[in-house]
Design a protein around this motif. Structure first.
Motif, PDB file in Angstrom:
ATOM      1  N   LEU A   1      -4.800 -25.094 -98.065  1.00  0.00           N
ATOM      2  CA  LEU A   1      -3.483 -25.689 -97.854  1.00  0.00           C
ATOM      3  C   LEU A   1      -3.141 -25.655 -96.375  1.00  0.00           C
ATOM      4  O   LEU A   1      -3.659 -24.839 -95.614  1.00  0.00           O
ATOM      5  N   GLN A   2      -2.254 -26.547 -95.974  1.00  0.00           N
ATOM      6  CA  GLN A   2      -1.851 -26.596 -94.571  1.00  0.00           C
ATOM      7  C   GLN A   2      -0.973 -25.392 -94.252  1.00  0.00           C
ATOM      8  O   GLN A   2       0.107 -25.233 -94.817  1.00  0.00           O
ATOM      9  N   VAL A   3      -1.450 -24.552 -93.376  1.00  0.00           N
ATOM     10  CA  VAL A   3      -0.697 -23.356 -93.000  1.00  0.00           C
ATOM     11  C   VAL A   3       0.041 -23.614 -91.692  1.00  0.00           C
ATOM     12  O   VAL A   3      -0.355 -24.454 -90.889  1.00  0.00           O
ATOM     13  N   ALA A   4       1.144 -22.879 -91.501  1.00  0.00           N
ATOM     14  CA  ALA A   4       1.978 -23.069 -90.311  1.00  0.00           C
ATOM     15  C   ALA A   4       2.293 -21.728 -89.677  1.00  0.00           C
ATOM     16  O   ALA A   4       2.150 -20.666 -90.303  1.00  0.00           O
ATOM     17  N   THR A   5       2.721 -21.777 -88.426  1.00  0.00           N
ATOM     18  CA  THR A   5       3.078 -20.566 -87.686  1.00  0.00           C
ATOM     19  C   THR A   5       4.145 -19.772 -88.420  1.00  0.00           C
ATOM     20  O   THR A   5       4.113 -18.536 -88.448  1.00  0.00           O
ATOM     21  N   GLU A   6       5.090 -20.482 -89.040  1.00  0.00           N
ATOM     22  CA  GLU A   6       6.192 -19.826 -89.740  1.00  0.00           C
ATOM     23  C   GLU A   6       5.688 -18.878 -90.822  1.00  0.00           C
ATOM     24  O   GLU A   6       6.199 -17.769 -90.993  1.00  0.00           O
ATOM     25  N   GLN A   7       4.663 -19.303 -91.566  1.00  0.00           N
ATOM     26  CA  GLN A   7       4.133 -18.467 -92.648  1.00  0.00           C
ATOM     27  C   GLN A   7       3.409 -17.240 -92.100  1.00  0.00           C
ATOM     28  O   GLN A   7       3.576 -16.121 -92.614  1.00  0.00           O
ATOM     29  N   PHE A   8       2.611 -17.428 -91.044  1.00  0.00           N
ATOM     30  CA  PHE A   8       1.927 -16.293 -90.434  1.00  0.00           C
ATOM     31  C   PHE A   8       2.931 -15.275 -89.889  1.00  0.00           C
ATOM     32  O   PHE A   8       2.775 -14.061 -90.072  1.00  0.00           O
TER      33      PHE A   8
END
Length: 446
Positions: A314-321
Motif C-alpha cells: 500500500l502507498q505509505v506516507a510520512t504521516e503514518q511513519f
C-alpha cells in the motif's frame, strides 16, 4: 453523398492542420479552405458539433469567429455548443468570457447557456464564479432548475464553502425548487470539509423529511464531518444505522468512524473498527491504517500495522511513519523507532521533524544518548530544522550521562516563522542553557 464525404475530409484536414498551428495560421487555413461552410449554415453547424464532441474548444471558437466574419451570425444554439465544450473541459474562464461576448453581441443567453457555464465552474472548483453566473441568470429573469442549483452547490462543496452551500439549499426551498439527493450530498460535502457536523446532521434530517432514502454517499458525508472534529458518538450511531437500514458500508464509512474515534480519544473503539473491517472483508486503505496507527497506544501494534502496510504494497506516507515512531517513543523502543526512520527512507519518504523528534525521544528515554545525538546531526544533513526543546534535551541528557559537552553538533536554526535571536551564537545559547540545566540537576542530586 459526395458532399458529405467532402465535408468529412475537410473536417479531418482542418483538425490535422489547425490543431498544430498558432491561432493566426489556423485562421488563415480556415479562410482559404472552408468556403463550403461559409455558405452552408447546416454544414457549418455539423462541423462545429464534431469539434465540440471532440473537446476541440479553441478550434471551435476560431471557426465561429471566422463564420461571423463571413456573415454567419452566431446564435444562442452555437454559443451553447461552445458552452458545452467548456463544461466538459471545466474551462470556467472561457465560459464566463463567452457569456459576456453573448451579452455584448445582443445574443440572448438561455437556461442551457448558464447551466453549462455553472457546470464548468463546478468542475473547476470556482464557487464564486458559479454564484456570479447564477445571480446573473436570475437577474435576467431565467428560471434556474434543480440541475443548475446542484452545480452551484457542488462548486461550493468542492471548496468547503458550507455557508454558501446552505444558503443555496435554503433558496431552493423558498423558491419551491425540488431538492434532490445530489443537492443534499453536495451541501453535506461542503459542511464535511469544515467539520460542520451539526449542520450535516440537520441536512440528513431534511433528507428524511423530503421522503428520500439515505444513500451510502449521504451517510459517508455525515460521518466524515463527525470524523473531522472527533464526534465519535454520532459517527458510530450513523455507522450502526447504516446496518439497520441495510445500507452498504464501505471503506470510507469505517475510515470516517475510525477517525472520529481516534480524534475523540477513543482508541480502543478505533482499533475494534479496524478489526471489523477485516472481518467484513473490506479493503483497508492507507487512511484506514493512518487512523489505526494514530490510535495505537502500544508500539508493537503500530510497528505491526506499518509492516502490514508495507507487505500489502500500500502507498505509505510520512504521516503514518511519524505516528508509529511516536508510539515507539512512548514505549521507549529506540531500535523500532530507528527501523521505522530507515524504512521511510527506503520508500523514498523524508521523515518530518515530528518523526525525528519522536525517535530522538525514544533514544533518550532508553538511555541511548549517542544515537539521539546522531539523529540531531542527521537532521541537519537532511535539512530538517530541530526544535529547541528536542535539541536542548539531547544535549542535557548527554551531559548528565558523560559529564562532558558533546562535540560536532550543528548550530540550532530557528524554525520557520520563529523569531531569530538578536545576536549570533544560537548554538552557544542552546548549549549554555543545557549546561545550566545539567548543573542544576547535579546540584539537586548532590
Amino acid at each position: 453523398m459526395a458532399a458529405a464525404v467532402r465535408e468529412l475530409e475537410l473536417y479531418d484536414e482542418v483538425v490535422s492542420v489547425c490543431g498544430q498551428r498558432p491561432a493566426n495560421e489556423a485562421h488563415e487555413f480556415i479562410a482559404s479552405n472552408c468556403g463550403l461552410l461559409a455558405w452552408d449554415r447546416s454544414a457549418a453547424t455539423r462541423f462545429l458539433r464534431r469539434l465540440v464532441g471532440e473537446s476541440r474548444l479553441e478550434l471551435a471558437i476560431l471557426l465561429v469567429q471566422w463564420l461571423q466574419s463571413r456573415g454567419q451570425a452566431a446564435d444562442t444554439e452555437r454559443y451553447n455548443l461552445l458552452m458545452h465544450a467548456c463544461s466538459k473541459l471545466g474551462d470556467w474562464r472561457k465560459a464566463g468570457q463567452l457569456v459576456v461576448i453573448m451579452v455584448l453581441s445582443t445574443v440572448e443567453p438561455d437556461v442551457v447557456t448558464y447551466s453549462s457555464a455553472i457546470s464548468s465552474c463546478e468542475k473547476g472548483g470556482e464557487w464564486m464564479a458559479a454564484l456570479e453566473l447564477l445571480n446573473g441568470m436570475l437577474r435576467r429573469g431565467l428560471q434556474a432548475d434543480t440541475v443548475v442549483f446542484n452545480s452551484a452547490i457542488s462548486a461550493c462543496g468542492k471548496c468547503g464553502e458550507w455557508e454558501s452551500a446552505l444558503a443555496l439549499v435554503d433558496a431552493m426551498g423558498k423558491a419551491r425548487i425540488d431538492l434532490s439527493e445530489i443537492s443534499y450530498n453536495a451541501a453535506m460535502s461542503a459542511c464535511e470539509k469544515d467539520g460542520r457536523w451539526l449542520e450535516t446532521l440537520e441536512l440528513l434530517a431534511n433528507v428524511d423529511r423530503g421522503g428520500m432514502e439515505r444513500s451510502i454517499i449521504t451517510y459517508n458525508a455525515a460521518m466524515s464531518a463527525c470524523g473531522q472534529v472527533g464526534e465519535w458518538p454520532a459517527a458510530l450511531f450513523l455507522l450502526s444505522d447504516m446496518a439497520i437500514q441495510r445500507t452498504r458500508q464501505d471503506t470510507i464509512s469505517f475510515n470516517a468512524s475510525m477517525r472520529a474515534c481516534e480524534r475523540g480519544g477513543e482508541w480502543e473503539k478505533a482499533l475494534r473498527l479496524f478489526a471489523t473491517m477485516e472481518a467484513n472483508r473490506l479493503e483497508k486503505s492507507p487512511l484506514s491504517y493512518t487512523a489505526a496507527i494514530t490510535a495505537c497506544k502500544g508500539w508493537k501494534g503500530a510497528v505491526a500495522l506499518m509492516a502490514e502496510m508495507i507487505q500489502a504494497d500500500l502507498q505509505v506516507a510520512t504521516e503514518q511513519f511519524s505516528a508509529a515512531i511516536q508510539c515507539c517513543a512512548l514505549g521507549r523502543e529506540w531500535e523500532a523507532a530507528l527501523w521505522l526512520l530507515r524504512a521511510a527512507e527506503e520508500h523514498r519518504l523524508d521523515p518530518d521533524r515530528f518523526g525525528y523528534a519522536s525517535a530522538i525521544k525514544a533514544c533518550l528515554e532508553s538511555g541511548t544518548w549517542q544515537a539521539a545525538l546522531d539523529l540531531v546531526k542527521e537532521m541537519s544533513t537532511v535539512d530538517i530544522e530541530c526544535d529547541s526543546a528536542t535539541y536542548n534535551l539531547a544535549i542535557t541528557s548527554w551531559m548528565r550521562s558523560t559529564g562532558s559537552r558533546p562535540a560536532g553538533l550543528p548550530a540550532l536554526r530557528p524554525l520557520a516563522g520563529a523569531r531569530r535571536p538578536a545576536a549570533a551564537g544560537a548554538e552557544e545559547g542552546a548549549v549554555g542553557a543545557a549546561e545550566g540545566q545539567a548543573a542544576a540537576a547535579e546540584g539537586g542530586g548532590g
